[in-house]
Every structure is written in structure tokens, then in C-alpha cells.
Write an enzyme that holds these catalytic residues in place. Structure first.
Site, PDB file in Angstrom:
ATOM      1  N   GLY A   1     -27.544  47.313 -18.013  1.00 37.86           N
ATOM      2  CA  GLY A   1     -26.601  45.618 -17.310  1.00 37.86           C
ATOM      3  C   GLY A   1     -25.877  44.678 -18.588  1.00 37.86           C
TER       4      GLY A   1
ATOM      5  N   GLY B   1     -30.320  51.117 -31.577  1.00 39.86           N
ATOM      6  CA  GLY B   1     -29.849  51.460 -32.619  1.00 39.86           C
ATOM      7  C   GLY B   1     -28.421  51.169 -33.455  1.00 39.86           C
TER       8      GLY B   1
ATOM      9  CB  VAL C   1     -15.011  30.844 -18.117  1.00 43.18           C
ATOM     10  CG1 VAL C   1     -16.197  30.685 -17.205  1.00 43.18           C
ATOM     11  CG2 VAL C   1     -13.733  30.790 -18.484  1.00 43.18           C
TER      12      VAL C   1
ATOM     13  CB  ILE D   1     -17.755  26.758 -29.002  1.00 43.92           C
ATOM     14  CG1 ILE D   1     -19.356  27.036 -29.410  1.00 43.92           C
ATOM     15  CG2 ILE D   1     -17.811  25.274 -28.586  1.00 43.92           C
ATOM     16  CD1 ILE D   1     -19.000  27.515 -31.236  1.00 43.92           C
ATOM     17  N   GLY D   2     -18.115  29.555 -26.757  1.00 42.50           N
ATOM     18  CA  GLY D   2     -17.379  31.161 -26.646  1.00 42.50           C
ATOM     19  C   GLY D   2     -18.321  31.953 -27.339  1.00 42.50           C
TER      20      GLY D   2
ATOM     21  CB  ALA E   1     -18.455  41.658 -16.309  1.00 36.40           C
TER      22      ALA E   1
ATOM     23  CG  HIS F   1      -4.151  31.177  11.946  1.00 34.45           C
ATOM     24  ND1 HIS F   1      -4.016  30.160  11.204  1.00 34.45           N
ATOM     25  CD2 HIS F   1      -4.553  30.589  13.134  1.00 34.45           C
ATOM     26  CE1 HIS F   1      -4.407  28.288  11.311  1.00 34.45           C
ATOM     27  NE2 HIS F   1      -4.235  28.756  13.108  1.00 34.45           N
TER      28      HIS F   1
END
Length: 462
Positions: free
Chosen positions: A43, A118, A182, A265-266, A314, A439
Site C-alpha cells: 500500500g 530489496g 498540495v 516542500i515536496g 497515487a 437538480h
């Protein structure tokens, strides 16, 4: 290094996040023999430290805001505060249920699942736990981690990452958030809803700077109304500890103090020390380079997700993983159109978009060929009921298709599916205008915007 039995897998996947497990599930579904290697939990970031937990926190914040504002709807409630233990119990329950379901999916598809770190030992093998897993093809999907700036050390107490923010046992009294993308604006929204005093510092001239400028301005207006402070257009210089928190100094000398500093900052790729360069894989600043089919320069190796320099979302990882699986199974998948990927920032209000910004469209088609239209949610009945404000903005090539849809307002992320179809099917405004929207719903806003762009507005002025 012992080979794991005598098996040579069709596909060995290093990394069990969104891209890796999507590739594993699809490849197994297509009859390939798959080994999936993950050092933590299947995940990956999205499920355990990203999309799912942050959206759970945001929903808890929405409930907190609704309890404060319930009198506006004639409902008497009282807000007594945030129980972070209870919030985490709710959040972790969501994660746990999805995690168990995902584990069941992996097992049901007969994927060989290996827990451990790995290492790419050759173009056709991965070593883990003292075993070598040989594969006719290798997929690198090791994802990303929060990054920082030179000289800015994340201590996990006062200077924290998004990973730390997700497990805090308290609501900080005050917070500085470095980065207005974000991650930054979502945590600003959560913490404000929880009662914190929040300041966002963004070096570029707008919040969510990759979005259409109109969306950025609408979000900034909404944040001001909510009391979320922000400083734009000046870059970070340094951070220092104070007696009870952190002081941030910007390049222009301006200073901010708070209990915690969230570095948002990312995210940077996880690739160092994993054998990629030794196997001859071409890289750039830690990212693995891949073509539109996610193929690296090594014929037996592909790469997907946050590890390659595409959109760090994702659902992009899902799509890239599926593409690789189908390509290896002999199908003829279509490369991902990254402009056609829906993008949602789940702060309050939400920012959702698909396609080109107005600026991008003008660069591609010429300024005289681009037409835009804004539809204010004030004309949408369901949005009035929800007491949300915002806009739907359409970007069209003159006399042609809609090439960009940009929306700001509560629940706009739930409307982006239709926007994705409009962009990806190259719909004309008149074609969308023919569709009848239920509506009262917020999806009507998309329909009304296209009615207006087609020259026959209903609940909006010419």
C-alpha cells in the site's frame, strides 16, 4: 546469494506502493508469475502515510468546522475540542480496513509477496533477506519520501515532515508550514480546523502554484476568510530554535515564530543505495528516467510512480503500473496522457482540475485561440445549500474542444470525474450542454458552465 527455489518470475517488483501493487495485481490477472517485494507494508505511502490518512484528518477537520457552524443551519451543537487519540483511532481504522483488503487481494491473485528491503543486484534480479529473486523483467517502484532543504534538518519534534504531522498526539497551538503546494495547504486546512494558528510560507507568487492562477487566487481568498495566514513570493532563508518553538527567517529578513515548523516542500525519490546506477539505469537527480511506456534505458527494467519524474499522484502510479503489466503481457496499452489526469487538493475549499491551465493553453495554441469562462457557484443550488463558494472555470480552444477544467469549492474533487471525461474525449461545449444534470447537484455547475460557453446560459448572465 541463494536463488529463491528454482523460480524465475515473469516480473519481480521492487516496491509495494500504488504503482508496484497495481502492476502486481494486473500482471497476475493476465497470467504472469509475479514477485512483489516491500520493505514496510503493501500500500506504500498513499495508504499508510499519504492520501488516505491525510484525507481522514481533513474529514475530521470538516466535522469540527460543521459543529462550530451548525447554528447557521438551525442545528444546536457545541464544539468541545479535538481528541487526537480519537481522531487517530478513526484514521487508523480506515487504514487498517483498506490494508486488510489489499493484503487479501494480493493473496487471491497468487502474487509471491516478500517482506524485506530489496536491492537491484542485476538487470534481472533483486536480492532481499539473503535470497535472490530472478525475473525476466524488473519493475522499480520504490516511491518517494518527504524532502527538506540544505541546512534545514528535520528533527521530528519541532521541525517536522508530513509523516510526523500525521501521527502527532496533539494539535499544535501554532504552526509555520514551509511550502504552499498540495501537502502544505492540506495540513494548513486541517490544523486550522483543529484550532491551530497557521502561517504558510511559499516562495512562489501563489498558493498551489501549479494550478490555474484563478484557482490559486480563489483559494487564497478563502484562506484569508478562514484566518489562515500566508506569505508569498519570498523564499526561506533559515530556521532557528526558540525557547518554546521555531523561528523562520525569509530571504527578505521577515521572521515568523511558531510551536512547530512543517517542511512541506515536496517529496524526493527513493533510489539511493538500491543498486540502480550499478545496474546501468539512467537517472537524473535521484529520479529514474523512463519513456512514455515506463521503460528505462535497460531493456529488462521498467519504473513507475514517484520514482520517475511524472505527476506524484497515487492514481498516476496505478495507471503506470497497469500500463507496464499490460505491456509485458503482450497487450498494446496507450501511454498515460498526464495532462488528462485529474488533480485534487483536498483542503477547504477543495481545488480540482484536469487538462491545461489558461496559461498553458495560450502557450500551446496561441493567446488569440483560447477562450475562457467562469461560472460562479453562487448560481448553483446545492452549493448554496452547502454554503460553499467558488467557481468552475473552463478553458477552450476557440470553436473547438474544452482543454481545461478548473474548480474551487467544497466537494469539487467529486466533480472532477466528469471533467476528466470532458477533457479526454475532447468534448465541445455544445456537446456537454446537451447532457442533463440532476437538480439540485453540484455537477450542474459543470453543465451550466458549458451551457454558457455554448452561448445559451441558463442560470448565469451572458
Amino acid at each position: 546469494m541463494a536463488n529463491d527455489a528454482s523460480t524465475v518470475f515473469d516480473l519481480v517488483i521492487l516496491g509495494g506502493g500504488s504503482g508496484g501493487y497495481a502492476a502486481a495485481l494486473r500482471a497476475a490477472q493476465l497470467g504472469l508469475d509475479v514477485a512483489l517485494i516491500e520493505k514496510d507494508k503493501v500500500g506504500g505511502t498513499c495508504l499508510h502515510r499519504g492520501c488516505i490518512p491525510t484525507k481522514a484528518l481533513l474529514h475530521a477537520g470538516e466535522v469540527a468546522d460543521q459543529s462550530r457552524e451548525s447554528a447557521e443551519f438551525g442545528v444546536k451543537t457545541s464544539f468541545e475540542g479535538i481528541d487526537m487519540a480519537g481522531v487517530h483511532k478513526y484514521k487508523d481504522g480506515v487504514i487498517s480496513g483498506l490494508y486488510k483488503g489489499l493484503q487479501g487481494l494480493v493473496a487471491s491473485r497468487k502474487v509471491t509477496y516478500v517482506e524485506g528491503t530489496g536491492y537491484l543486484s542485476s538487470p534481472t534480479s533483486v536480492d532481499v533477506n539473503g535470497q535472490r529473486y530472478e525475473g525476466r523483467h524488473i519493475l522499480l517502484a520504490t516511491g518517494s519520501v518527504p524532502k527538506s532543504l540544505p541546512g534545514l534538518t528535520i528533527d521530528h519534534e519541532r521541525i517536522i515532515s508530513s509523516d510526523d504531522a500525521l501521527v502527532m498526539d496533539r494539535v499544535p497551538k501554532s504552526a509555520i508550514i514551509l511550502g504552499g503546494g498540495v501537502i502544505g495547504v492540506e495540513f494548513a486546512s486541517v490544523w486550522k480546523s483543529f484550532g491551530a494558528d497557521v502561517t504558510v510560507v511559499e516562495g512562489l507568487k501563489h498558493l498551489v502554484p501549479v494550478e490555474d492562477e484563478n484557482s490559486s487566487k480563489l483559494l487564497e481568498r478563502a484562506f484569508r476568510k478562514r484566518g489562515i495566514k500566508f506569505n508569498l513570493g519570498t523564499f526561506f532563508d533559515k530556521a532557528e530554535y526558540t525557547a518554546d518553538g521555531v523561528k523562520v527567517t525569509l530571504a527578505d529578513g521577515k521572521e515568523f515564530e511558531a510551536e512547530v515548523l512543517l517542511v512541506a516542500i515536496g517529496r524526493g525519490p527513493v533510489s539511493e543505495g538500491l543498486g540502480y546506477e550499478e545496474a546501468g539505469v539512467a537517472m537524473d537527480r535521484g529520479f529514474v528516467l523512463a519513456d512514455e511506456y515506463c521503460r528505462t534505458n535497460v531493456p529488462t527494467i521498467s519504473a513507475v510512480g514517484d520514482l520517475i519524474p511524472t505527476l506524484q499522484l497515487a492514481h498516476v502510479g496505478f495507471a503506470e503500473g497497469i500500463l507496464v503489466a499490460e505491456r509485458l503481457a503482450g497487450l498494446n496499452p496507450v501511454p498515460v496522457d498526464y495532462a488528462g489526469v485529474p488533480r485534487v487538493t483536498y483542503c477547504n475549499p477543495e481545488v480540482a482540475s484536469v487538462g491545461l491551465t489558461e496559461e498553458q493553453a495560450k502557450e500551446r495554441y496561441g493567446a488569440d485561440k483560447v477562450v475562457t469562462l467562469k461560472y460562479n457557484l453562487a448560481g448553483n443550488g446545492k452549493s448554496k445549500i452547502l454554503k460553499t463558494t467558488g467557481e468552475v472555470k473552463l478553458v477552450q480552444v476557440r470553436d473547438g474542444a474544452v482543454v481545461g477544467v478548473h474548480m474551487v469549492g467544497d466537494r469539487m474533487g467529486e466533480q472532477v470525474g466528469e471533467a476528466q471525461l470532458i477533457y479526454n474525449w475532447e468534448a465541445l461545449p455544445a456537446e456537454v450542454a446537451q447532457l442533463i444534470h440532476a437538480h439540485p447537484t453540484q455537477t450542474e455547475a459543470l453543465g451550466e458552465a458549458h451551457l454558457a460557453l455554448a452561448g445559451k446560459p441558463l442560470h448565469s448572465h451572458d
